[in-house]
Motif scaffolding. Structure first.
Motif, PDB file in Angstrom:
ATOM      1  N   ALA A  79      31.448  -7.737  55.640  1.00  0.00           N
ATOM      2  CA  ALA A  79      33.287  -6.937  56.587  1.00  0.00           C
ATOM      3  C   ALA A  79      33.838  -8.031  56.779  1.00  0.00           C
ATOM      4  O   ALA A  79      33.228  -9.309  57.483  1.00  0.00           O
ATOM      5  CB  ALA A  79      32.181  -6.487  57.337  1.00  0.00           C
ATOM      6  N   SER A  80      34.987  -7.313  56.922  1.00  0.00           N
ATOM      7  CA  SER A  80      36.179  -8.068  57.414  1.00  0.00           C
ATOM      8  C   SER A  80      35.864  -8.699  59.126  1.00  0.00           C
ATOM      9  O   SER A  80      34.938  -7.910  59.976  1.00  0.00           O
ATOM     10  CB  SER A  80      37.381  -7.398  57.484  1.00  0.00           C
ATOM     11  OG  SER A  80      38.221  -7.989  58.961  1.00  0.00           O
ATOM     12  N   LEU A  81      36.006 -10.712  59.176  1.00  0.00           N
ATOM     13  CA  LEU A  81      35.731 -10.717  60.765  1.00  0.00           C
ATOM     14  C   LEU A  81      36.805 -11.093  61.602  1.00  0.00           C
ATOM     15  O   LEU A  81      37.233 -12.836  60.763  1.00  0.00           O
ATOM     16  CB  LEU A  81      34.184 -11.469  60.464  1.00  0.00           C
ATOM     17  CG  LEU A  81      33.505 -12.336  61.589  1.00  0.00           C
ATOM     18  CD1 LEU A  81      33.028 -11.293  62.199  1.00  0.00           C
ATOM     19  CD2 LEU A  81      32.634 -13.234  60.845  1.00  0.00           C
ATOM     20  N   SER A  82      37.594 -10.636  62.220  1.00  0.00           N
ATOM     21  CA  SER A  82      38.639 -10.871  62.937  1.00  0.00           C
ATOM     22  C   SER A  82      38.146 -12.387  63.836  1.00  0.00           C
ATOM     23  O   SER A  82      37.691 -12.988  64.416  1.00  0.00           O
ATOM     24  CB  SER A  82      39.181 -10.039  63.498  1.00  0.00           C
ATOM     25  OG  SER A  82      39.226  -8.657  62.941  1.00  0.00           O
ATOM     26  N   SER A  83      39.390 -13.420  64.009  1.00  0.00           N
ATOM     27  CA  SER A  83      39.365 -14.511  64.338  1.00  0.00           C
ATOM     28  C   SER A  83      38.983 -14.004  65.860  1.00  0.00           C
ATOM     29  O   SER A  83      39.360 -12.978  66.497  1.00  0.00           O
ATOM     30  CB  SER A  83      41.540 -15.452  64.635  1.00  0.00           C
ATOM     31  OG  SER A  83      40.783 -16.277  65.124  1.00  0.00           O
ATOM     32  N   GLY A  84      38.459 -14.931  66.121  1.00  0.00           N
ATOM     33  CA  GLY A  84      37.408 -15.011  67.518  1.00  0.00           C
ATOM     34  C   GLY A  84      36.774 -14.413  68.152  1.00  0.00           C
ATOM     35  O   GLY A  84      36.096 -13.536  68.997  1.00  0.00           O
ATOM     36  N   VAL A  85      35.870 -13.052  66.548  1.00  0.00           N
ATOM     37  CA  VAL A  85      35.085 -11.734  67.020  1.00  0.00           C
ATOM     38  C   VAL A  85      33.734 -12.687  66.857  1.00  0.00           C
ATOM     39  O   VAL A  85      33.474 -13.063  65.574  1.00  0.00           O
ATOM     40  CB  VAL A  85      35.043 -11.028  65.891  1.00  0.00           C
ATOM     41  CG1 VAL A  85      34.629  -9.637  65.787  1.00  0.00           C
ATOM     42  CG2 VAL A  85      37.064 -10.102  66.695  1.00  0.00           C
ATOM     43  N   GLN A  86      32.721 -12.097  67.912  1.00  0.00           N
ATOM     44  CA  GLN A  86      31.277 -12.463  66.907  1.00  0.00           C
ATOM     45  C   GLN A  86      30.426 -10.683  67.029  1.00  0.00           C
ATOM     46  O   GLN A  86      30.908 -10.290  67.542  1.00  0.00           O
ATOM     47  CB  GLN A  86      30.454 -13.177  68.217  1.00  0.00           C
ATOM     48  CG  GLN A  86      29.773 -13.429  67.915  1.00  0.00           C
ATOM     49  CD  GLN A  86      28.778 -14.112  69.557  1.00  0.00           C
ATOM     50  OE1 GLN A  86      29.102 -14.054  69.652  1.00  0.00           O
ATOM     51  NE2 GLN A  86      28.026 -15.051  68.846  1.00  0.00           N
ATOM     52  N   ARG A  87      29.724 -10.805  66.009  1.00  0.00           N
ATOM     53  CA  ARG A  87      28.502  -9.632  65.391  1.00  0.00           C
ATOM     54  C   ARG A  87      27.521  -9.949  65.342  1.00  0.00           C
ATOM     55  O   ARG A  87      26.946 -11.365  65.149  1.00  0.00           O
ATOM     56  CB  ARG A  87      29.762  -9.384  64.266  1.00  0.00           C
ATOM     57  CG  ARG A  87      30.656  -9.122  64.045  1.00  0.00           C
ATOM     58  CD  ARG A  87      30.727  -7.506  63.177  1.00  0.00           C
ATOM     59  NE  ARG A  87      31.922  -6.411  63.880  1.00  0.00           N
ATOM     60  CZ  ARG A  87      33.123  -7.012  63.037  1.00  0.00           C
ATOM     61  NH1 ARG A  87      33.354  -7.218  61.743  1.00  0.00           N
ATOM     62  NH2 ARG A  87      34.430  -6.202  63.711  1.00  0.00           N
ATOM     63  N   GLN A  88      26.908  -9.194  66.221  1.00  0.00           N
ATOM     64  CA  GLN A  88      24.899  -9.465  65.824  1.00  0.00           C
ATOM     65  C   GLN A  88      24.623  -8.206  65.800  1.00  0.00           C
ATOM     66  O   GLN A  88      24.976  -7.163  66.411  1.00  0.00           O
ATOM     67  CB  GLN A  88      24.416 -10.200  67.060  1.00  0.00           C
ATOM     68  CG  GLN A  88      22.466 -10.147  67.399  1.00  0.00           C
ATOM     69  CD  GLN A  88      22.563 -11.390  68.000  1.00  0.00           C
ATOM     70  OE1 GLN A  88      23.505 -11.461  68.777  1.00  0.00           O
ATOM     71  NE2 GLN A  88      21.590 -10.779  68.516  1.00  0.00           N
TER      72      GLN A  88
END
Length: 191
Positions: free
Chosen positions: A114-123
């Motif tokens: 999946a797309s992960l924009s600059s500065g984004v954290q996903r968990q």
């Protein structure tokens, strides 16, 4: 009339949880070749590729799909610390019995590729199914010898940094013995 029958059959499959999502190629270009360039990872330890920090935190069994596919659950986080948009890595369960890529299932709260924009954290967690049998890809392997979770940022490249995270055999055994769960995705709110 045939159109409506096909549409109803497809809707039934979706409702039964038979559909999964995967962007992996149908067959690894060289399943043994990427092992040489791979690194063995440790759950809970972070690694970084091009500014994206990934931490596969833990792995455990998950209930079987409504069609009886054994599944495991991987808890994982990704943090894009780079200046440009990137993607989550490709994540799949690999077994010695099959070089075919396994799918991940709807209901996952962390999405491979999946797309992960600059500065984004996903968990979240990703629900991984067992890979298909080489002799009959319509069915999954019954057991999983030498189970590993493969994490790579480019699913088509064996040159990309690849990490393999060994999965304990008791997790695989519990997944094989699990009972089938409800079709996914689960509803957003309880009824």
């Amino acid at each position: 009339m045939r159109y409506w029958i096909r549409l109803a059959a497809f809707a039934g499959l979706v409702m039964a949880g038979a559909c999964s999502r995967s962007v992996a190629p149908p067959v690894d270009p060289d399943p043994a070749g990427d092992e040489a360039a791979a690194t063995t990872g440790v759950f809970g330890a972070e690694f970084e590729v091009d500014g994206v920090v990934v931490v596969p935190k833990s792995v455990g069994p998950f209930e079987k799909s409504s069609l009886g596919v054994p599944r495991i659950r991987l808890v994982i986080s990704s943090d894009n610390q780079s200046e440009m948009d990137q993607n989550n890595p490709d994540v799949r369960l690999v077994c010695a019995e099959s070089n075919l890529p396994a799918d991940w299932f709807w209901g996952s709260t962390w999405e491979p590729n999946a797309s992960l924009s600059s500065g984004v954290q996903r968990q979240g967690e990703v629900i991984l199914g067992f890979p298909p049998k080489v002799s009959d890809p319509q069915y999954t392997v019954a057991d999983c010898a030498e189970p590993r979770i493969r994490v790579a940022f480019d699913p088509l490249s064996n040159d990309d940094p690849i990490r393999y995270f060994p999965v304990p055999q008791d997790v695989i055994q519990a997944a094989v013995e699990a009972t089938p769960g409800p079709p996914l995705p689960l509803p957003q709110e309880g009824g």
